[in-house]
Design an enzyme around this catalytic site. Structure first.
Site, PDB file in Angstrom:
ATOM      1  N   ARG A 163       8.443 -14.156 -26.691  1.00  0.00           N
ATOM      2  CA  ARG A 163       9.634 -13.936 -27.534  1.00  0.00           C
ATOM      3  C   ARG A 163      10.835 -13.420 -26.754  1.00  0.00           C
ATOM      4  NH1 ARG A 163       5.317 -12.432 -30.294  1.00  0.00           N
ATOM      5  NH2 ARG A 163       4.744 -13.772 -32.044  1.00  0.00           N
ATOM      6  N   ARG A 167      35.178 -23.168 -29.310  1.00  0.00           N
ATOM      7  CA  ARG A 167      34.365 -23.627 -28.179  1.00  0.00           C
ATOM      8  C   ARG A 167      34.419 -25.147 -28.041  1.00  0.00           C
ATOM      9  NH1 ARG A 167      28.634 -20.911 -26.307  1.00  0.00           N
ATOM     10  NH2 ARG A 167      28.135 -22.394 -24.690  1.00  0.00           N
ATOM     11  N   ASN A 179      34.773 -29.426 -25.012  1.00  0.00           N
ATOM     12  CA  ASN A 179      34.301 -30.816 -25.093  1.00  0.00           C
ATOM     13  C   ASN A 179      35.413 -31.824 -24.818  1.00  0.00           C
ATOM     14  OD1 ASN A 179      31.638 -30.200 -25.708  1.00  0.00           O
ATOM     15  ND2 ASN A 179      32.108 -29.956 -27.871  1.00  0.00           N
ATOM     16  N   HIS A 196      27.407 -37.579 -15.607  1.00  0.00           N
ATOM     17  CA  HIS A 196      28.154 -36.897 -16.658  1.00  0.00           C
ATOM     18  C   HIS A 196      29.626 -36.665 -16.272  1.00  0.00           C
ATOM     19  CE1 HIS A 196      28.788 -34.198 -20.028  1.00  0.00           C
ATOM     20  NE2 HIS A 196      29.251 -33.289 -19.184  1.00  0.00           N
ATOM     21  N   HIS A 211      34.777 -35.411 -23.769  1.00  0.00           N
ATOM     22  CA  HIS A 211      33.345 -35.638 -23.955  1.00  0.00           C
ATOM     23  C   HIS A 211      33.017 -36.599 -25.095  1.00  0.00           C
ATOM     24  CE1 HIS A 211      33.010 -32.397 -21.104  1.00  0.00           C
ATOM     25  NE2 HIS A 211      31.692 -32.371 -21.165  1.00  0.00           N
ATOM     26  N   GLU A 264      34.402 -31.141 -14.466  1.00  0.00           N
ATOM     27  CA  GLU A 264      34.399 -30.024 -15.423  1.00  0.00           C
ATOM     28  C   GLU A 264      35.369 -28.925 -14.970  1.00  0.00           C
ATOM     29  OE1 GLU A 264      32.962 -30.197 -18.278  1.00  0.00           O
ATOM     30  OE2 GLU A 264      31.209 -31.509 -18.080  1.00  0.00           O
ATOM     31  N   HIS A 269      30.914 -39.146 -23.495  1.00  0.00           N
ATOM     32  CA  HIS A 269      29.472 -39.128 -23.730  1.00  0.00           C
ATOM     33  C   HIS A 269      28.955 -40.507 -24.111  1.00  0.00           C
ATOM     34  CE1 HIS A 269      25.736 -38.220 -26.062  1.00  0.00           C
ATOM     35  NE2 HIS A 269      25.473 -37.705 -24.880  1.00  0.00           N
ATOM     36  N   GLU A 273      29.785 -22.053 -31.006  1.00  0.00           N
ATOM     37  CA  GLU A 273      30.474 -23.327 -31.114  1.00  0.00           C
ATOM     38  C   GLU A 273      30.917 -23.642 -32.542  1.00  0.00           C
ATOM     39  OE1 GLU A 273      29.787 -27.844 -29.622  1.00  0.00           O
ATOM     40  OE2 GLU A 273      28.990 -26.215 -28.450  1.00  0.00           O
ATOM     41  N   LYS A 320      35.725 -20.722 -19.225  1.00  0.00           N
ATOM     42  CA  LYS A 320      34.507 -20.854 -20.019  1.00  0.00           C
ATOM     43  C   LYS A 320      34.109 -19.509 -20.623  1.00  0.00           C
ATOM     44  CE  LYS A 320      30.396 -23.073 -21.086  1.00  0.00           C
ATOM     45  NZ  LYS A 320      29.357 -24.041 -20.857  1.00  0.00           N
ATOM     46  N   LYS A 340      23.880 -21.472 -23.558  1.00  0.00           N
ATOM     47  CA  LYS A 340      23.161 -22.588 -24.195  1.00  0.00           C
ATOM     48  C   LYS A 340      21.980 -22.946 -23.312  1.00  0.00           C
ATOM     49  CE  LYS A 340      26.770 -25.377 -26.253  1.00  0.00           C
ATOM     50  NZ  LYS A 340      27.226 -26.778 -26.317  1.00  0.00           N
TER      51      LYS A 340
HETATM   52  N1  LIG Z   1      23.858 -25.242 -20.932  1.00  0.00           N
HETATM   53  C1  LIG Z   1      25.061 -25.770 -20.911  1.00  0.00           C
HETATM   54  O1  LIG Z   1      26.006 -25.254 -21.518  1.00  0.00           O
HETATM   55  C2  LIG Z   1      25.298 -27.002 -20.095  1.00  0.00           C
HETATM   56  C3  LIG Z   1      26.615 -27.414 -19.824  1.00  0.00           C
HETATM   57  C4  LIG Z   1      26.785 -28.531 -19.025  1.00  0.00           C
HETATM   58  C5  LIG Z   1      25.689 -29.221 -18.518  1.00  0.00           C
HETATM   59  N2  LIG Z   1      24.430 -28.795 -18.830  1.00  0.00           N
HETATM   60  C6  LIG Z   1      23.251 -29.485 -18.296  1.00  0.00           C
HETATM   61  O2  LIG Z   1      23.296 -29.427 -16.882  1.00  0.00           O
HETATM   62  C7  LIG Z   1      22.622 -30.563 -16.349  1.00  0.00           C
HETATM   63  C8  LIG Z   1      23.477 -31.167 -15.284  1.00  0.00           C
HETATM   64  O3  LIG Z   1      23.736 -30.197 -14.274  1.00  0.00           O
HETATM   65  P1  LIG Z   1      23.571 -30.550 -12.733  1.00  0.00           P
HETATM   66  O4  LIG Z   1      24.418 -31.688 -12.354  1.00  0.00           O
HETATM   67  O5  LIG Z   1      23.664 -29.292 -11.971  1.00  0.00           O
HETATM   68  O6  LIG Z   1      22.096 -31.137 -12.767  1.00  0.00           O
HETATM   69  P2  LIG Z   1      20.778 -30.994 -11.927  1.00  0.00           P
HETATM   70  O7  LIG Z   1      20.179 -29.656 -12.110  1.00  0.00           O
HETATM   71  O8  LIG Z   1      19.953 -32.166 -12.314  1.00  0.00           O
HETATM   72  O9  LIG Z   1      21.267 -31.129 -10.419  1.00  0.00           O
HETATM   73  C9  LIG Z   1      21.720 -32.374  -9.919  1.00  0.00           C
HETATM   74  C10 LIG Z   1      20.990 -32.700  -8.599  1.00  0.00           C
HETATM   75  O10 LIG Z   1      21.442 -31.811  -7.584  1.00  0.00           O
HETATM   76  C11 LIG Z   1      20.345 -31.284  -6.883  1.00  0.00           C
HETATM   77  N3  LIG Z   1      20.785 -30.024  -6.301  1.00  0.00           N
HETATM   78  C12 LIG Z   1      20.819 -28.806  -6.888  1.00  0.00           C
HETATM   79  N4  LIG Z   1      21.349 -27.907  -6.058  1.00  0.00           N
HETATM   80  C13 LIG Z   1      21.656 -28.558  -4.909  1.00  0.00           C
HETATM   81  C14 LIG Z   1      22.229 -28.158  -3.676  1.00  0.00           C
HETATM   82  N5  LIG Z   1      22.647 -26.896  -3.471  1.00  0.00           N
HETATM   83  N6  LIG Z   1      22.390 -29.102  -2.709  1.00  0.00           N
HETATM   84  C15 LIG Z   1      21.984 -30.379  -2.921  1.00  0.00           C
HETATM   85  N7  LIG Z   1      21.436 -30.817  -4.072  1.00  0.00           N
HETATM   86  C16 LIG Z   1      21.284 -29.903  -5.068  1.00  0.00           C
HETATM   87  C17 LIG Z   1      19.269 -31.202  -7.928  1.00  0.00           C
HETATM   88  O11 LIG Z   1      18.000 -31.102  -7.353  1.00  0.00           O
HETATM   89  C18 LIG Z   1      19.484 -32.508  -8.675  1.00  0.00           C
HETATM   90  O12 LIG Z   1      18.877 -33.566  -7.989  1.00  0.00           O
HETATM   91  C19 LIG Z   1      22.328 -31.483 -17.515  1.00  0.00           C
HETATM   92  O13 LIG Z   1      20.980 -31.351 -17.875  1.00  0.00           O
HETATM   93  C20 LIG Z   1      23.225 -30.950 -18.621  1.00  0.00           C
HETATM   94  O14 LIG Z   1      22.709 -31.194 -19.910  1.00  0.00           O
HETATM   95  C21 LIG Z   1      24.216 -27.697 -19.591  1.00  0.00           C
HETATM   96 ZN   LIG Z   2      30.329 -31.618 -19.727  1.00  0.00          ZN
END
Ligand SMILES: NC(=O)c1ccc[n+]([C@@H]2O[C@H](COP(=O)([O-])OP(=O)(O)OC[C@H]3O[C@@H](n4cnc5c(N)ncnc54)[C@H](O)[C@@H]3O)[C@@H](O)[C@H]2O)c1
Ligand SMILES: [Zn+2]
Length: 354
Positions: free
Chosen positions: A124, A237, A241, A258, A244, A187, A248, A233, A223, A146
């Site tokens: 929990r 918030r 987007n 993305h 997006h 972003e 999207h 949101e 942010k 999130k």
């Molecule tokens: N929670 C939220 O508010 C929120 C907001 C935006 C995006 N997201 C989520 O974030 C994800 C996308 O984020 P992302 O692009 O970081 O994705 P990711 O975690 O998949 O990373 C992208 C790639 O980069 C690699 N990587 C990580 N660190 C590295 C480094 N220092 N050097 C080289 N490679 C590295 C990872 O292994 C992966 O292959 C999605 O799942 C999306 O839904 C969440």
């Molecule tokens: Zn985004």
């Protein structure tokens, strides 16, 4: 000399906990991540950065005399599934991880999303600290509380819960390959378009060589302030987007990163805002995105599918599609957008509706 980029924010979690976000250089050492003597520490990470996780485990043992077992989750979205969540609960249980332990999440946004969800739900709720290792993770995914996983390929299941700490070390982000820098920059510059116009100037001058010391704290600030004003949101918030709604649709229909899709979506939204609100910045916006090396037109896609995906967008209500539009840079509004304007926006990015 690089400007001093050290900054710190605090967000009240609403659950009695506080989220501290620290940005700076050379701060990935454990003193910022692990600020007290936790009886137990477990590390969740991704394959690409598991050496960083190992380094943290080694230092934790040396300095705090606490062993920190590491679990490497699958890469990218492969980690954001319920079976991985279940496996991780079982692993935590197998190492005897208790309520007073700390999980440390080392990785990009996919990793922190799933690790945050595990920490929010295991027993929990246990404490968690994030070390985001991608630009997108640093300015977006790790901030705002999130967490969640994909069901049917979408972020359908999750909870709102801030981590206790987020440590953004710009030295890590400096080492990123250009493809990840570019995707994350979408972003960052989005935060500029909707709020922190200094960010636009920085990218305009330097493109992808922009000083992270200058733009990352500024983007995090946007942010943080938006999330503080509107954690769950409701409306404000929604400005995050920007780009997006159409983006999207293209991301899913064309299977592109993305950040690329958001860039294309911002171009379409810029054209719509020009027509609907007299927004004068759409050409400047396009040039800035091009300067970063982000796409500004859509790849070939099934336009009807993009439209269907947009209609499913959560900002749609009874009165039609709602989109974030700019009156000017730094002045976002959420507006209903009529069909002819949507067509205009899609045409701007090379998509012709039938
Ligand atoms: N929670 C939220 O508010 C929120 C907001 C935006 C995006 N997201 C989520 O974030 C994800 C996308 O984020 P992302 O692009 O970081 O994705 P990711 O975690 O998949 O990373 C992208 C790639 O980069 C690699 N990587 C990580 N660190 C590295 C480094 N220092 N050097 C080289 N490679 C590295 C990872 O292994 C992966 O292959 C999605 O799942 C999306 O839904 C969440
Ligand atoms: Zn985004």
């Amino acid at each position: 000399m690089a400007p001093d980029s050290s900054r710190e924010w605090e967000i009240a979690g609403g659950d009695g906990r506080t989220c501290t976000i620290t940005v700076g250089r050379g701060i990935a050492g454990i003193e910022h991540l692990i600020t007290r003597n936790w009886p137990q520490i477990a590390i969740l990470t991704q394959p690409t950065v598991s050496a960083m996780a190992q380094d943290i485990a080694t230092k934790t043992l040396a300095r705090l005399q606490v062993r920190a077992p590491i679990r490497v989750l699958p890469d990218e979205e492969g980690a954001k599934i319920l079976s991985v969540v279940g496996d991780t609960y079982e692993w935590l249980n197998s190492i005897g991880f208790a309520r007073d332990g700390l999980i440390v999440a080392v990785g990009g946004g996919a990793l922190t999303d799933v690790a945050g969800f595990v920490a929010a739900t295991y027993l929990r709720g246990v404490e968690i600290a994030y070390l985001p290792t991608t630009l997108l993770g640093a300015v977006d995914a790790s901030i705002g509380g999130k967490t969640g996983v994909n069901v049917d390929g979408k972020n359908l299941v999750g909870v709102f819960r801030h981590p206790g700490r987020v440590v953004v070390d710009l030295d890590i982000l400096d080492e990123l390959p250009p493809s990840l820098l570019r995707a994350g920059s979408a972003e960052v510059v989005k935060a500029g378009f909707i709020s922190a116009v200094d960010i636009i100037d920085a990218y305009e001058t330097d493109g992808l060589d922009v000083s992270l010391d200058r733009v990352v704290p500024a983007a995090i600030d946007v942010k943080v302030k938006t999330v503080i004003a509107d954690f769950r949101e409701a409306d404000l918030r929604a400005i995050l987007n920007y780009g997006h709604t159409i983006g999207h649709g293209i991301e899913v229909a064309a299977s592109i990163p993305h950040g690329h899709a958001v860039a294309i979506g911002m171009v379409a939204a810029g054209r719509i805002a020009q027509e609907a609100l007299g927004f004068a910045g759409s050409e400047r916006q396009r040039k800035v995105l091009e300067g970063i090396g982000l796409p500004t037109t859509s790849p070939r896609v099934d336009v009807a599918q993009v439209r269907r995906l947009m209609d499913r967008d959560k900002k749609r209500d009874g009165a039609g599609l709602r989109m974030v539009l700019l009156e000017d840079f730094g002045h976002p509004v959420v507006r209903h957008v009529e069909e002819d304007l949507i067509r205009l926006g899609l045409a701007e990015i090379g998509l012709v509706t039938g």
